[in-house]
Every structure is written in structure tokens, then in C-alpha cells.
Design a protein around this motif. Structure first.
Motif, PDB file in Angstrom:
ATOM      1  N   LEU A  61      44.126  30.251  38.319  1.00  0.00           N
ATOM      2  CA  LEU A  61      43.801  29.811  36.968  1.00  0.00           C
ATOM      3  C   LEU A  61      45.025  30.072  36.106  1.00  0.00           C
ATOM      4  N   VAL A  62      45.205  29.294  35.057  1.00  0.00           N
ATOM      5  CA  VAL A  62      46.261  29.571  34.093  1.00  0.00           C
ATOM      6  C   VAL A  62      45.580  30.072  32.832  1.00  0.00           C
ATOM      7  N   CYS A  63      45.932  31.292  32.442  1.00  0.00           N
ATOM      8  CA  CYS A  63      45.326  31.910  31.266  1.00  0.00           C
ATOM      9  C   CYS A  63      45.764  31.158  30.009  1.00  0.00           C
ATOM     10  N   PRO A  64      44.816  30.715  29.174  1.00  0.00           N
ATOM     11  CA  PRO A  64      45.195  29.995  27.953  1.00  0.00           C
ATOM     12  C   PRO A  64      45.799  30.912  26.893  1.00  0.00           C
ATOM     13  N   LEU A  65      45.650  32.220  27.033  1.00  0.00           N
ATOM     14  CA  LEU A  65      46.190  33.159  26.056  1.00  0.00           C
ATOM     15  C   LEU A  65      47.628  33.564  26.356  1.00  0.00           C
TER      16      LEU A  65
ATOM     17  N   PRO B  90      38.483  33.930  46.674  1.00  0.00           N
ATOM     18  CA  PRO B  90      37.535  32.986  47.271  1.00  0.00           C
ATOM     19  C   PRO B  90      36.111  33.504  47.184  1.00  0.00           C
ATOM     20  N   GLY B  91      35.210  32.643  46.723  1.00  0.00           N
ATOM     21  CA  GLY B  91      33.799  32.990  46.625  1.00  0.00           C
ATOM     22  C   GLY B  91      33.427  33.664  45.323  1.00  0.00           C
ATOM     23  N   GLU B  92      34.405  34.028  44.495  1.00  0.00           N
ATOM     24  CA  GLU B  92      34.102  34.687  43.220  1.00  0.00           C
ATOM     25  C   GLU B  92      34.047  33.654  42.108  1.00  0.00           C
ATOM     26  N   ASP B  93      33.163  33.886  41.142  1.00  0.00           N
ATOM     27  CA  ASP B  93      33.026  33.004  39.992  1.00  0.00           C
ATOM     28  C   ASP B  93      34.327  33.034  39.175  1.00  0.00           C
TER      29      ASP B  93
ATOM     30  N   THR C 182      36.727  36.216  37.275  1.00  0.00           N
ATOM     31  CA  THR C 182      38.158  36.422  37.504  1.00  0.00           C
ATOM     32  C   THR C 182      38.897  36.445  36.181  1.00  0.00           C
ATOM     33  N   TRP C 183      38.580  35.512  35.283  1.00  0.00           N
ATOM     34  CA  TRP C 183      39.240  35.443  33.992  1.00  0.00           C
ATOM     35  C   TRP C 183      38.877  36.645  33.121  1.00  0.00           C
TER      36      TRP C 183
END
Length: 132
Positions: free
Chosen positions: A56-60, A69-72, A76-77
Motif C-alpha cells: 500500500l502507499v500511505c497517503p500521509l 497475505p491474508g490480512e485486511d 495493515t494501514w
């Protein structure tokens, strides 16, 4: 005999066996698969355990966050934010730089702005000339 009936290869997934004229070859197990089964998870590749490297790319803070893998992704964010996510210097989320010319509300983007060579002021493209 029909044209191209001897071309292509069959998908190696047991319940599929679709003939594909542009088959994919798995770089891990070297199997041949159709468009629906070329991903490691789609054909249950036995040699690709733990290779899923999505982020994911953090917007902040604009940093990449490796997804587990397998985690929501939301969890993670949230973990990233709690571990000390700091916004990039000079940026504030939600507020974009605006053109400094009185009455102009144009947002200054990388492709929609010009920096004056004389005074160094950054303006929108409408106000790029000195007489404006």
C-alpha cells in the motif's frame, strides 16, 4: 481439420484444461496456464509460497507499506499509522497549494504550474506571464 486446431496449449488446472493460444508459463513451477489461472494463487502453485509482494502507499507519508497475505489492508494501514507515520515535510493532507494571484483558486500541480525564473514565485499556467 480446422484451422489452428493443433496450435496452443491446454491449461494445466485439473478442472479447466482450456486451450489457450497465448498461454502463460509459471516462472516458479514451469506449468502452462490460461489467463484465468496464471497467477500463483489461481493455480495453487506449490513453489510460490510467500512470494506475494503487494504494498500500500500511505497517503500521509507516501511510504510503501508491505501487505501481509491474508490480512485486511485496513489493519495493515492502521498498524502503520500507530507505528509513527509522519507526513512528508512541506505537505499537509487535504490542502493543496493554490495560485498566489489574488482571486485565482487554481491548484498548483506538478504539470499545472510554472515557477517564475525572475522572482521564484510558483503560479498556475493562466498566470505564467509577468504581465498577468
Amino acid at each position: 481439420m480446422a484451422v489452428l486446431s493443433d496450435q496452443g496449449q491446454h491449461c494445466q488446472v485439473a478442472l479447466c484444461h482450456q486451450r489457450d493460444f497465448l498461454p502463460f508459463t509459471c516462472d516458479m513451477c514451469k506449468g502452462t496456464f490460461c489467463l484465468d489461472h496464471y497467477r500463483y494463487s489461481s493455480h495453487s502453485c506449490p513453489k510460490a509460497g510467500g512470494i506475494d509482494n503487494r504494498a500500500l502507499v500511505c497517503p500521509l507519508c507516501s511510504k510503501g507499506i508491505k501487505m501481509i497475505p491474508g490480512e485486511d489492508p485496513n489493519l495493515t494501514w492502521e498498524r502503520h499509522v500507530q507505528d509513527g507515520c509522519a507526513p512528508s515535510p512541506g505537505t499537509s493532507p487535504g490542502k493543496k497549494a493554490k495560485c498566489p494571484v489574488p482571486g485565482c483558486r487554481e491548484a498548483l500541480t506538478s504539470s499545472g504550474s510554472v515557477t517564475c525564473g525572475r522572482c521564484g514565485l510558483k503560479t498556475c499556467l493562466k498566470h505564467r506571464f509577468e504581465e498577468d
